[in-house]
Design an enzyme around this catalytic site. Structure first.
Site, mmCIF file in Angstrom:
data_model
loop_
_atom_site.group_PDB
_atom_site.id
_atom_site.type_symbol
_atom_site.label_atom_id
_atom_site.label_comp_id
_atom_site.label_asym_id
_atom_site.label_seq_id
_atom_site.Cartn_x
_atom_site.Cartn_y
_atom_site.Cartn_z
ATOM 1 C CD GLU A 121 -29.859 -73.103 21.085
ATOM 2 O OE1 GLU A 121 -30.594 -72.327 20.461
ATOM 3 O OE2 GLU A 121 -29.291 -74.088 20.545
ATOM 4 C CG HIS B 216 -25.793 -76.880 22.368
ATOM 5 N ND1 HIS B 216 -25.144 -75.669 22.293
ATOM 6 C CD2 HIS B 216 -26.942 -76.729 21.643
ATOM 7 C CE1 HIS B 216 -25.867 -74.838 21.557
ATOM 8 N NE2 HIS B 216 -26.958 -75.450 21.167
ATOM 9 C CG ASP C 13 -32.703 -76.164 23.160
ATOM 10 O OD1 ASP C 13 -31.843 -75.269 23.258
ATOM 11 O OD2 ASP C 13 -32.688 -77.023 22.256
ATOM 12 C CE1 TYR D 286 -33.588 -79.506 15.414
ATOM 13 C CE2 TYR D 286 -31.548 -80.122 14.318
ATOM 14 C CZ TYR D 286 -32.219 -79.673 15.436
ATOM 15 O OH TYR D 286 -31.508 -79.366 16.571
ATOM 16 C CG ASP E 188 -29.055 -78.924 18.804
ATOM 17 O OD1 ASP E 188 -30.112 -79.372 19.282
ATOM 18 O OD2 ASP E 188 -28.551 -77.854 19.169
#
Length: 395
Positions: free
Chosen positions: A81, A79, A83, A192, A164
């Site tokens: 992103e 991923h 973070d 979450y 995630d």
């Protein structure tokens, strides 16, 4: 500090004990988080994901203590992103030609974030990367929770690196689910899911069904945030299937904001009426001006009905309730009922505005709501109690 999962796989991530908000200030992280990165050592060496940029120098330094960087043959980015990918710029300064395996969408994401044309290798579901004794199999997981997301499965060790999915924002000195407080773990896991993955319920079920159909043994699930599932790892998969199926508990959540405590007084009377009519139902009250918004959303996620209240101000609703309603709109909850209430002094528009917003967000509106002019008197309070009775009858 690196930690071994087994003889061949090492956690090389970072623990962020101080983090209190995520995605800007959209998501609260009361227990911090981790940025999980994994080093798989076989005849070939693969690094799976990195960490957030503020930890990049620490990440590189710790990685060098585990392995000489020039021995890393492949980088896997599940991923793009920041973070997960934030340390890539620093890492690629050290090993600039190392191939980065990711989806086509992830290539676009990484180029968009860092404006670098690294040695990208696009992969899709079913593609394999041979490490020697072990094989990494890639599984696209679009919209769980970004278009570029993917999982990868490691043979021999039977590990699913799930990015995630199945994660939590939960900092801990321990790596594994059997070593942490189970209540805290599941509290962060459902929070979450409720706040991040709810809009993608259908895709969650489809992806899990697809993975289960492969009939692969799974001895460990390694997400990119929080705790690793090694004891009965499929327990969190079962929870995702449950949560993604229009999940409700026997709970009603009342969310309100108030100016001079009139709307607060109404909320408490409505809660009293609900409990009089159904002693078994759980009722929770939250002042959205004081309570954490993500905790509120988690409780709404669990509820079969939500009752939203606001004083009327400037022909509208209070700021914190407007924010909650906007949040609810994006989450696309299903199978939940709702209504509205509030006090007012001049015009009283808040009730209809709340109901209209809830209806547009997919809630089933159960009645016309209730409003009170000025501070509730004894007669008004009795009406609010009866309103609580009516709610139980309607749900």
């Amino acid at each position: 500090m690196s930690k071994k999962l087994n003889d061949n796989i090492t956690w090389v991530g970072n623990t962020d004990w101080e983090l209190r908000t995520f995605h800007g200030v959209e998501y609260t992280t009361h227990r911090g988080t981790t940025y999980n990165s994994y080093l798989v050592m076989d005849e070939k060496v693969a690094l799976i994901d990195t960490v957030w940029q503020p930890f990049s120098k620490e990440f590189i330094a710790n990685l060098k203590k585990t392995i000489s960087l020039d021995k890393i043959d492949y980088i896997i980015m599940n991923h793009g992103e920041p973070d997960h990918s934030g340390a890539l710029p620093e890492l690629m300064k050290e090993i600039p030609n190392t191939p980065i395996y990711c989806t086509e969408n992830c290539i676009k994401s990484l180029k968009g974030h860092y404006h670098k044309d690294w040695n990208f290798v696009a992969v899709k579901t079913g593609d394999n990367l041979n490490l020697g004794r072990r094989i990494l199999t890639f599984i696209e997981a679009k919209m769980l929770h970004w278009p570029d997301s993917m999982f990868c499965y490691l043979s021999e060790d039977n590990i699913l690196f799930s990015n995630d999915a199945f994660g939590q924002h939960f900092a801990s000195s321990e790596l594994f689910n059997d070593l942490v407080d189970q209540t805290e773990l599941y509290q962060e896991a459902i929070k979450y899911y409720a706040n991040i993955l709810t809009p993608f319920n259908k895709l969650v079920r489809q992806k899990i069904d697809e993975i289960l159909a492969l009939n692969l043994p799974v001895d460990m699930i390694c997400p990119s945030h929080g705790i690793i599932w090694r004891e009965d790892p499929i327990q969190i998969v079962k929870k995702y299937l449950e949560w993604s199926d229009e999940y409700i508990e026997n709970q009603i959540t009342i969310v309100y904001d108030t100016m001079w405590n009139g709307t607060k007084t109404m909320a408490e009377a409505i809660a009293k009426g609900i409990k009089e009519a159904d002693k078994a139902v759980i009722v929770k009250l939250y002042n959205s001006g004081k309570a954490d918004k993500n905790d509120i959303i988690t409780e709404v996620f669990k509820s079969k009905a939500v009752i939203v209240g606001s004083s009327t101000i400037n022909n509208g609703i209070l700021y914190s309730i407007a924010g909650i309603l906007e949040f609810l709109k994006g989450l696309k909850f299903k199978n939940k009922k709702a209504t509205a209430f509030g006090s007012y002094g001049w015009s009283g528009e808040s009730i209809n505005q709340i109901k209209n917003s809830l209806e547009k967000s997919g809630f089933d509106i159960i009645n016309d709501g209730i409003k009170v002019l000025w501070m509730p008197n004894e007669e008004n309070m009795q009406h609010c109690i009866e309103f609580g009775h009516e709610i139980i009858k309607k749900i």
